[in-house]
Design a protein around this motif. Sequence first.
Motif, PDB file in Angstrom:
ATOM      1  N   GLU A 130      -4.993   9.305  -8.643  1.00 42.39           N
ATOM      2  CA  GLU A 130      -6.666   8.930  -8.501  1.00 42.39           C
ATOM      3  C   GLU A 130      -6.789   9.177  -6.455  1.00 42.39           C
ATOM      4  OE1 GLU A 130     -10.108   9.370  -9.081  1.00 42.39           O
ATOM      5  OE2 GLU A 130      -8.707   9.174 -10.795  1.00 42.39           O
ATOM      6  N   VAL A 131      -7.505  10.688  -6.879  1.00 40.07           N
ATOM      7  CA  VAL A 131      -7.579  11.060  -5.434  1.00 40.07           C
ATOM      8  C   VAL A 131      -7.926  10.172  -4.358  1.00 40.07           C
ATOM      9  CG1 VAL A 131      -8.905  12.723  -3.991  1.00 40.07           C
ATOM     10  CG2 VAL A 131      -7.671  13.382  -6.098  1.00 40.07           C
ATOM     11  N   SER A 132      -9.165   9.499  -5.549  1.00 38.09           N
ATOM     12  CA  SER A 132     -10.248   8.575  -4.689  1.00 38.09           C
ATOM     13  C   SER A 132      -9.404   7.442  -4.220  1.00 38.09           C
ATOM     14  CB  SER A 132     -11.310   7.952  -5.812  1.00 38.09           C
ATOM     15  OG  SER A 132     -11.065   7.609  -6.140  1.00 38.09           O
ATOM     16  N   VAL A 133      -8.183   6.794  -4.887  1.00 37.77           N
ATOM     17  CA  VAL A 133      -7.309   5.937  -4.496  1.00 37.77           C
ATOM     18  C   VAL A 133      -6.705   5.776  -3.348  1.00 37.77           C
ATOM     19  CG1 VAL A 133      -5.428   3.769  -5.656  1.00 37.77           C
ATOM     20  CG2 VAL A 133      -8.175   4.882  -6.744  1.00 37.77           C
ATOM     21  N   ARG A 134      -6.255   7.440  -2.852  1.00 37.71           N
ATOM     22  CA  ARG A 134      -5.006   7.825  -2.634  1.00 37.71           C
ATOM     23  C   ARG A 134      -5.772   8.085  -1.232  1.00 37.71           C
ATOM     24  NH1 ARG A 134      -1.429  10.958  -3.486  1.00 37.71           N
ATOM     25  NH2 ARG A 134      -1.900  12.813  -2.571  1.00 37.71           N
ATOM     26  N   LEU A 135      -6.643   8.410  -0.975  1.00 39.15           N
ATOM     27  CA  LEU A 135      -7.597   8.360  -0.193  1.00 39.15           C
ATOM     28  C   LEU A 135      -7.711   6.711   0.174  1.00 39.15           C
ATOM     29  CD1 LEU A 135      -9.229  10.107   1.671  1.00 39.15           C
ATOM     30  CD2 LEU A 135     -11.478   9.559   0.351  1.00 39.15           C
ATOM     31  N   ALA A 136      -8.890   5.907  -0.333  1.00 36.11           N
ATOM     32  CA  ALA A 136      -8.529   4.377  -0.072  1.00 36.11           C
ATOM     33  C   ALA A 136      -7.557   3.756   0.660  1.00 36.11           C
ATOM     34  CB  ALA A 136      -9.201   3.580  -1.071  1.00 36.11           C
ATOM     35  N   ILE A 137      -6.207   4.189   0.147  1.00 40.78           N
ATOM     36  CA  ILE A 137      -4.627   3.926   0.775  1.00 40.78           C
ATOM     37  C   ILE A 137      -4.076   4.336   1.970  1.00 40.78           C
ATOM     38  CG2 ILE A 137      -2.269   3.736   0.141  1.00 40.78           C
ATOM     39  CD1 ILE A 137      -2.720   3.434  -2.793  1.00 40.78           C
ATOM     40  N   ILE A 138      -4.893   5.577   1.954  1.00 38.04           N
ATOM     41  CA  ILE A 138      -4.127   5.949   3.434  1.00 38.04           C
ATOM     42  C   ILE A 138      -5.185   5.581   4.565  1.00 38.04           C
ATOM     43  CG2 ILE A 138      -4.288   8.209   4.524  1.00 38.04           C
ATOM     44  CD1 ILE A 138      -2.834   9.793   1.896  1.00 38.04           C
ATOM     45  N   LEU A 139      -6.487   5.403   3.968  1.00 38.55           N
ATOM     46  CA  LEU A 139      -7.140   5.211   5.633  1.00 38.55           C
ATOM     47  C   LEU A 139      -7.369   3.438   5.937  1.00 38.55           C
ATOM     48  CD1 LEU A 139     -10.624   7.155   4.072  1.00 38.55           C
ATOM     49  CD2 LEU A 139      -9.141   7.096   5.872  1.00 38.55           C
ATOM     50  N   LEU A 162       0.351  -1.056  -0.069  1.00 39.03           N
ATOM     51  CA  LEU A 162      -0.329   0.138  -0.384  1.00 39.03           C
ATOM     52  C   LEU A 162       0.633   1.161  -0.522  1.00 39.03           C
ATOM     53  CD1 LEU A 162      -2.270  -0.764   2.546  1.00 39.03           C
ATOM     54  CD2 LEU A 162      -3.330  -0.720  -0.630  1.00 39.03           C
ATOM     55  N   LEU A 163       1.881   1.642   0.586  1.00 38.10           N
ATOM     56  CA  LEU A 163       2.860   2.399   1.301  1.00 38.10           C
ATOM     57  C   LEU A 163       2.880   2.870  -0.475  1.00 38.10           C
ATOM     58  CD1 LEU A 163       4.838   1.760   4.689  1.00 38.10           C
ATOM     59  CD2 LEU A 163       3.002   3.924   3.261  1.00 38.10           C
ATOM     60  N   ALA A 164       3.481   1.652  -1.392  1.00 43.89           N
ATOM     61  CA  ALA A 164       4.776   1.754  -2.807  1.00 43.89           C
ATOM     62  C   ALA A 164       3.384   2.081  -3.440  1.00 43.89           C
ATOM     63  CB  ALA A 164       5.122   0.737  -2.978  1.00 43.89           C
ATOM     64  N   ARG A 165       2.108   1.470  -3.575  1.00 40.92           N
ATOM     65  CA  ARG A 165       1.085   1.380  -4.034  1.00 40.92           C
ATOM     66  C   ARG A 165       1.054   3.912  -4.173  1.00 40.92           C
ATOM     67  NH1 ARG A 165      -3.013  -0.286  -7.892  1.00 40.92           N
ATOM     68  NH2 ARG A 165      -3.925   1.611  -8.770  1.00 40.92           N
ATOM     69  N   LEU A 166       1.284   4.172  -2.612  1.00 43.06           N
ATOM     70  CA  LEU A 166       0.895   5.400  -2.759  1.00 43.06           C
ATOM     71  C   LEU A 166       2.010   6.341  -3.663  1.00 43.06           C
ATOM     72  CD1 LEU A 166      -1.029   7.697  -0.740  1.00 43.06           C
ATOM     73  CD2 LEU A 166       0.189   7.289   0.844  1.00 43.06           C
ATOM     74  N   GLU A 167       2.690   5.808  -3.613  1.00 42.55           N
ATOM     75  CA  GLU A 167       3.612   6.559  -4.171  1.00 42.55           C
ATOM     76  C   GLU A 167       3.457   6.974  -5.507  1.00 42.55           C
ATOM     77  OE1 GLU A 167       6.193   8.675  -2.880  1.00 42.55           O
ATOM     78  OE2 GLU A 167       5.198   7.725  -1.214  1.00 42.55           O
ATOM     79  N   VAL A 168       3.500   6.356  -6.535  1.00 43.65           N
ATOM     80  CA  VAL A 168       2.514   6.465  -8.041  1.00 43.65           C
ATOM     81  C   VAL A 168       1.321   6.862  -8.118  1.00 43.65           C
ATOM     82  CG1 VAL A 168       4.298   4.967  -7.961  1.00 43.65           C
ATOM     83  CG2 VAL A 168       2.053   3.624  -8.404  1.00 43.65           C
ATOM     84  N   GLU A 169       1.001   5.965  -7.111  1.00 45.93           N
ATOM     85  CA  GLU A 169      -1.001   6.499  -7.545  1.00 45.93           C
ATOM     86  C   GLU A 169      -1.400   8.480  -7.943  1.00 45.93           C
ATOM     87  OE1 GLU A 169      -4.300   6.116  -9.014  1.00 45.93           O
ATOM     88  OE2 GLU A 169      -3.655   4.044  -8.269  1.00 45.93           O
TER      89      GLU A 169
END
Length: 89
Positions: free
Chosen positions: A12-21, A3-10
């Motif tokens: 799309e706002v909704s996906v970034r929000l979902a990753i952080i949550l 998830l942390l790795a994906r957050l670096e490249v994502e």
Amino acid sequence: RVLLARLEVEKEVSVRLAIILSLSEFGLDRLTMTERQNHLPRLLQIYRDDPDSGVHGAAEWLLGQWQVWDEMKTIDKGLTTGKVEWKRR
């Protein structure tokens, strides 16, 4: 870690929000202190700079779960200028 790795490249706002949550659902026992410290600067940067209020709020929730209140207070002091700065909404 995925998830942390994906957050670096994502982008799309909704996906970034979902990753952080999603990251906030992991207890302090699931990530070592070293892992949290390694990713803390990036998450603090997201908290400070992300223009989306939802992403900002999610980052605040996660950082609160990680108990980094002093760092957030320092950022908050810099954000309370009374005017819109950068691309924040």
